[in-house]
Write a protein that holds these residues in place. Structure first.
Motif, PDB file in Angstrom:
ATOM      1  N   LYS A 103     102.013  53.996 122.880  1.00  0.00           N
ATOM      2  CA  LYS A 103     102.799  53.325 123.925  1.00  0.00           C
ATOM      3  C   LYS A 103     102.945  54.084 125.079  1.00  0.00           C
ATOM      4  CE  LYS A 103     105.203  49.542 125.043  1.00  0.00           C
ATOM      5  NZ  LYS A 103     104.399  48.420 124.946  1.00  0.00           N
ATOM      6  N   ILE A 104     103.070  55.439 124.869  1.00  0.00           N
ATOM      7  CA  ILE A 104     103.283  56.305 126.350  1.00  0.00           C
ATOM      8  C   ILE A 104     101.999  56.234 126.789  1.00  0.00           C
ATOM      9  CG2 ILE A 104     103.500  58.813 126.921  1.00  0.00           C
ATOM     10  CD1 ILE A 104     105.484  59.039 124.569  1.00  0.00           C
ATOM     11  N   ALA A 105     100.919  56.209 126.113  1.00  0.00           N
ATOM     12  CA  ALA A 105      99.601  56.239 126.850  1.00  0.00           C
ATOM     13  C   ALA A 105      99.312  55.190 127.528  1.00  0.00           C
ATOM     14  CB  ALA A 105      98.354  56.636 125.734  1.00  0.00           C
ATOM     15  N   GLU A 106      99.641  54.051 126.985  1.00  0.00           N
ATOM     16  CA  GLU A 106      99.643  52.649 127.696  1.00  0.00           C
ATOM     17  C   GLU A 106     100.268  52.443 129.044  1.00  0.00           C
ATOM     18  OE1 GLU A 106     101.738  49.057 126.001  1.00  0.00           O
ATOM     19  OE2 GLU A 106      99.685  48.623 125.238  1.00  0.00           O
ATOM     20  N   ARG A 107     101.476  53.197 128.914  1.00  0.00           N
ATOM     21  CA  ARG A 107     102.383  53.033 130.079  1.00  0.00           C
ATOM     22  C   ARG A 107     101.588  53.841 131.214  1.00  0.00           C
ATOM     23  NH1 ARG A 107     108.260  53.365 127.117  1.00  0.00           N
ATOM     24  NH2 ARG A 107     108.323  51.011 126.445  1.00  0.00           N
ATOM     25  N   LEU A 108     101.278  55.222 130.829  1.00  0.00           N
ATOM     26  CA  LEU A 108     100.816  56.179 131.718  1.00  0.00           C
ATOM     27  C   LEU A 108      99.503  55.258 132.557  1.00  0.00           C
ATOM     28  CD1 LEU A 108     101.151  59.441 129.827  1.00  0.00           C
ATOM     29  CD2 LEU A 108     102.227  58.776 132.156  1.00  0.00           C
ATOM     30  N   LEU A 109      98.532  54.838 131.714  1.00  0.00           N
ATOM     31  CA  LEU A 109      97.252  54.108 132.236  1.00  0.00           C
ATOM     32  C   LEU A 109      97.695  53.076 132.969  1.00  0.00           C
ATOM     33  CD1 LEU A 109      95.166  53.983 128.898  1.00  0.00           C
ATOM     34  CD2 LEU A 109      94.735  55.455 131.216  1.00  0.00           C
ATOM     35  N   ARG A 110      98.846  52.180 132.707  1.00  0.00           N
ATOM     36  CA  ARG A 110      99.325  51.114 133.455  1.00  0.00           C
ATOM     37  C   ARG A 110      99.658  51.592 135.131  1.00  0.00           C
ATOM     38  NH1 ARG A 110     103.106  49.262 130.537  1.00  0.00           N
ATOM     39  NH2 ARG A 110     101.947  47.756 129.370  1.00  0.00           N
ATOM     40  N   ARG A 111     100.402  52.812 134.993  1.00  0.00           N
ATOM     41  CA  ARG A 111     101.053  53.259 136.341  1.00  0.00           C
ATOM     42  C   ARG A 111      99.775  53.754 137.074  1.00  0.00           C
ATOM     43  NH1 ARG A 111     106.177  56.776 133.683  1.00  0.00           N
ATOM     44  NH2 ARG A 111     107.534  54.876 133.347  1.00  0.00           N
ATOM     45  N   MET A 112      98.762  54.452 136.476  1.00  0.00           N
ATOM     46  CA  MET A 112      97.600  54.814 137.173  1.00  0.00           C
ATOM     47  C   MET A 112      96.710  53.729 137.469  1.00  0.00           C
ATOM     48  SD  MET A 112      96.799  58.090 134.573  1.00  0.00           S
ATOM     49  CE  MET A 112      95.567  58.585 135.183  1.00  0.00           C
ATOM     50  N   GLY A 113      97.086  52.744 137.159  1.00  0.00           N
ATOM     51  CA  GLY A 113      96.229  51.507 137.681  1.00  0.00           C
ATOM     52  C   GLY A 113      94.845  51.363 136.883  1.00  0.00           C
ATOM     53  N   LYS A 114      94.957  52.067 135.624  1.00  0.00           N
ATOM     54  CA  LYS A 114      93.651  52.046 134.883  1.00  0.00           C
ATOM     55  C   LYS A 114      93.826  50.872 133.758  1.00  0.00           C
ATOM     56  CE  LYS A 114      92.212  56.574 136.087  1.00  0.00           C
ATOM     57  NZ  LYS A 114      91.807  57.919 135.523  1.00  0.00           N
ATOM     58  N   ARG A 115      94.142  49.693 134.324  1.00  0.00           N
ATOM     59  CA  ARG A 115      94.264  48.617 132.996  1.00  0.00           C
ATOM     60  C   ARG A 115      93.042  48.248 132.304  1.00  0.00           C
ATOM     61  NH1 ARG A 115      99.180  45.690 133.909  1.00  0.00           N
ATOM     62  NH2 ARG A 115     100.363  46.532 135.656  1.00  0.00           N
ATOM     63  N   HIS A 116      91.903  48.613 132.745  1.00  0.00           N
ATOM     64  CA  HIS A 116      90.691  48.331 132.199  1.00  0.00           C
ATOM     65  C   HIS A 116      90.202  49.371 130.797  1.00  0.00           C
ATOM     66  CE1 HIS A 116      89.802  51.461 135.030  1.00  0.00           C
ATOM     67  NE2 HIS A 116      88.511  51.927 134.294  1.00  0.00           N
ATOM     68  N   VAL A 117      91.230  50.402 131.076  1.00  0.00           N
ATOM     69  CA  VAL A 117      90.676  51.523 129.909  1.00  0.00           C
ATOM     70  C   VAL A 117      91.286  50.854 128.575  1.00  0.00           C
ATOM     71  CG1 VAL A 117      91.141  54.040 128.923  1.00  0.00           C
ATOM     72  CG2 VAL A 117      90.848  53.217 131.592  1.00  0.00           C
ATOM     73  N   ARG A 118      90.491  50.764 127.798  1.00  0.00           N
ATOM     74  CA  ARG A 118      91.168  50.446 126.375  1.00  0.00           C
ATOM     75  C   ARG A 118      91.415  51.407 125.227  1.00  0.00           C
ATOM     76  NH1 ARG A 118      93.255  45.954 124.556  1.00  0.00           N
ATOM     77  NH2 ARG A 118      91.780  44.619 125.408  1.00  0.00           N
ATOM     78  N   ILE A 119      92.768  51.122 124.958  1.00  0.00           N
ATOM     79  CA  ILE A 119      93.212  52.140 123.699  1.00  0.00           C
ATOM     80  C   ILE A 119      93.543  51.449 122.387  1.00  0.00           C
ATOM     81  CG2 ILE A 119      93.791  54.006 125.465  1.00  0.00           C
ATOM     82  CD1 ILE A 119      96.774  53.065 125.137  1.00  0.00           C
ATOM     83  N   PRO A 120      93.618  52.141 121.512  1.00  0.00           N
ATOM     84  CA  PRO A 120      94.192  51.140 120.284  1.00  0.00           C
ATOM     85  C   PRO A 120      95.549  50.512 120.807  1.00  0.00           C
ATOM     86  CG  PRO A 120      93.440  53.048 119.635  1.00  0.00           C
ATOM     87  CD  PRO A 120      93.428  53.369 121.091  1.00  0.00           C
ATOM     88  N   ASP A 121      95.887  49.481 120.040  1.00  0.00           N
ATOM     89  CA  ASP A 121      97.084  48.715 120.416  1.00  0.00           C
ATOM     90  C   ASP A 121      98.349  49.537 119.636  1.00  0.00           C
ATOM     91  OD1 ASP A 121      96.600  46.143 122.050  1.00  0.00           O
ATOM     92  OD2 ASP A 121      94.945  46.245 120.253  1.00  0.00           O
ATOM     93  N   PRO A 122      99.346  49.837 120.185  1.00  0.00           N
ATOM     94  CA  PRO A 122     100.386  50.411 119.427  1.00  0.00           C
ATOM     95  C   PRO A 122     101.268  49.275 118.602  1.00  0.00           C
ATOM     96  CG  PRO A 122     101.266  50.094 121.453  1.00  0.00           C
ATOM     97  CD  PRO A 122      99.764  49.969 121.620  1.00  0.00           C
ATOM     98  N   MET A 123     101.483  49.739 117.291  1.00  0.00           N
ATOM     99  CA  MET A 123     102.085  48.867 116.298  1.00  0.00           C
ATOM    100  C   MET A 123     103.750  48.997 116.265  1.00  0.00           C
ATOM    101  SD  MET A 123     101.265  48.149 112.445  1.00  0.00           S
ATOM    102  CE  MET A 123      99.347  47.781 112.736  1.00  0.00           C
ATOM    103  N   PRO A 124     104.677  48.289 116.966  1.00  0.00           N
ATOM    104  CA  PRO A 124     105.842  48.401 116.883  1.00  0.00           C
ATOM    105  C   PRO A 124     106.542  48.447 115.489  1.00  0.00           C
ATOM    106  CG  PRO A 124     105.197  47.179 118.752  1.00  0.00           C
ATOM    107  CD  PRO A 124     104.083  46.872 117.732  1.00  0.00           C
ATOM    108  N   PRO A 125     107.577  49.412 115.335  1.00  0.00           N
ATOM    109  CA  PRO A 125     108.232  49.245 113.988  1.00  0.00           C
ATOM    110  C   PRO A 125     108.856  48.132 113.832  1.00  0.00           C
ATOM    111  CG  PRO A 125     108.429  51.431 115.191  1.00  0.00           C
ATOM    112  CD  PRO A 125     107.945  50.513 116.204  1.00  0.00           C
ATOM    113  N   GLY A 126     109.508  47.582 114.679  1.00  0.00           N
ATOM    114  CA  GLY A 126     110.132  46.150 114.428  1.00  0.00           C
ATOM    115  C   GLY A 126     109.281  45.044 113.601  1.00  0.00           C
ATOM    116  N   LEU A 127     107.990  45.079 113.932  1.00  0.00           N
ATOM    117  CA  LEU A 127     106.992  44.171 113.331  1.00  0.00           C
ATOM    118  C   LEU A 127     106.783  44.186 111.920  1.00  0.00           C
ATOM    119  CD1 LEU A 127     103.839  43.796 115.654  1.00  0.00           C
ATOM    120  CD2 LEU A 127     105.807  42.470 115.457  1.00  0.00           C
ATOM    121  N   THR A 128     107.056  45.442 111.320  1.00  0.00           N
ATOM    122  CA  THR A 128     106.988  45.557 109.930  1.00  0.00           C
ATOM    123  C   THR A 128     108.199  44.844 109.362  1.00  0.00           C
ATOM    124  OG1 THR A 128     108.023  47.787 109.925  1.00  0.00           O
ATOM    125  CG2 THR A 128     105.457  47.801 110.173  1.00  0.00           C
ATOM    126  N   ARG A 129     109.361  44.904 109.868  1.00  0.00           N
ATOM    127  CA  ARG A 129     110.352  44.361 109.180  1.00  0.00           C
ATOM    128  C   ARG A 129     110.390  42.810 109.666  1.00  0.00           C
ATOM    129  NH1 ARG A 129     112.876  48.724 112.421  1.00  0.00           N
ATOM    130  NH2 ARG A 129     113.450  47.281 113.965  1.00  0.00           N
TER     131      ARG A 129
END
Length: 339
Positions: free
Chosen positions: A260-286
């Motif tokens: 999630k941190i990496a995703e936000r950093l890339l967004r702030r750097m304007g590198k939305r095209h860079v693909r990283i694995p999707d984070p899995m929020p803990p709330g989804l498991t519930r």
């Protein structure tokens, strides 16, 4: 009817604008913080900060109704709703269609109707949405007209949350049959059904002093495990793995925060095209194991909804993902996609 859609660049807002522009009795305008995101499609568009009361009041003048599709953080949701209620009253905009969420019910289980109070476990998102609903109640007490819609998990073509992200987890083997951990009801609802509910709500007769509230979930929506397997088959992500609860917890707790941190950093750097694995929020498991089933009967009757069938909704979702994921061929009539 002059209608303005706040949060018009979001998933639901974008589709709603497309449908409203084809609706003969509606004159639609989209609004977002960033401005004319869809002007190239011939749509009217305005830039507005929904937490700026003065600016929002100016924007709302002359409109017959406003649809609140705003998403984001707690401030955008809760404070934005309070600002909207104040601005609509000051601008003389008489009707608000407010999109809330099933998250306002917290950890309730069983068949849930609109008059039930939330369970004791209510996350930040559910709390913010509850605050937003309270703001809408204040607008109604000041003689405004409000219809509140509480969707389940909105999917269909373009849904990154419940189609794109989920299909990528399935293809990478991070998600699969979760056993008892995936036996909760999905409460899936097609995005077009949400839009049809909004259109009906815009013209709904409202008794003074009341706030119609409607759950929105397709009556034939499956359990999560069934959806995961169906989506995997439809997108070529087979065989489906059996994933233990321990694996899911490790994925969400260990990898979730760094991704999630990496995703936000890339967004702030304007590198939305860079693909990283999707984070899995803990709330989804519930959520995947929660046995909550929204009662959508009142919406069916009062809004006269004809729900998109689960097979049709699943196929359109899979088709969108496969087009987006560069389809490479088909086997026995099924589209096979590359990552």
């Amino acid at each position: 009817m002059k209608v303005i859609v706040l949060g018009g660049t979001g998933y639901i807002g974008t589709r709603l604008m497309e449908i409203l522009t084809l609706t003969p009795w509606a004159e639609a305008t989209g609004a977002s913080r960033t401005g004319p995101g869809m002007a190239q499609k011939g749509m009217d568009w305005l830039a507005v900060n929904t937490c700026d009361a003065a600016a929002l009041t100016r924007v709302l003048k002359g409109f017959d109704a406003v649809v609140n599709c705003v998403a984001g953080d707690r401030q955008s949701i809760a404070d934005g709703a309070r600002t909207l209620a104040e601005a609509a009253a000051a601008a003389g905009c008489p009707r608000i269609i407010h999109l809330s969420t099933m998250s306002v019910y917290g950890d309730l289980e069983g068949l849930v109707s609109e008059d039930m109070q939330p369970g004791p476990q209510l996350g930040w998102y559910g709390k913010a949405k509850r605050e937003a609903e309270n703001a809408m109640a204040g607008f109604a007490k000041a003689d405004g007209k409000v219809v509140m819609l509480r969707p389940g998990c909105v999917f269909g073509p373009g849904s990154e949350l419940w189609v794109g992200r989920t299909a990528r987890w399935l293809r990478s083997g991070r998600l699969g049959d979760l056993g008892v951990g995936g036996d909760g009801w999905s409460n899936l609802v097609h995005v077009d059904d949400i839009c049809q509910a909004v259109l009906a709500a815009l013209r709904l007769e409202i008794v003074a002093g009341t706030i119609p509230v409607f759950n929105l979930a397709a009556p034939d929506s499956p359990r999560w495990n069934d959806y995961f397997i169906d989506l995997a088959v439809a997108t070529g992500a087979t065989p489906v793995r059996r994933i233990s609860a321990r694996q899911i917890r490790l994925d969400s707790l260990v990898a979730g925060a760094p991704l999630k941190i990496a995703e936000r950093l890339l967004r702030r750097m304007g590198k939305r095209h860079v693909r990283i694995p999707d984070p899995m929020p803990p709330g989804l498991t519930r959520l995947w194991g929660q046995h909550i089933r929204l009662d959508s009967g009142p919406a069916t009757r009062s809004l006269h909804l004809a729900w998109t069938s689960y097979p049709d909704a699943l196929q359109s979702s899979a088709d969108w993902f496969c087009r987006k994921g560069r389809p490479t061929g088909s086997v026995a009539g099924e589209t096979i996609c590359t990552p």
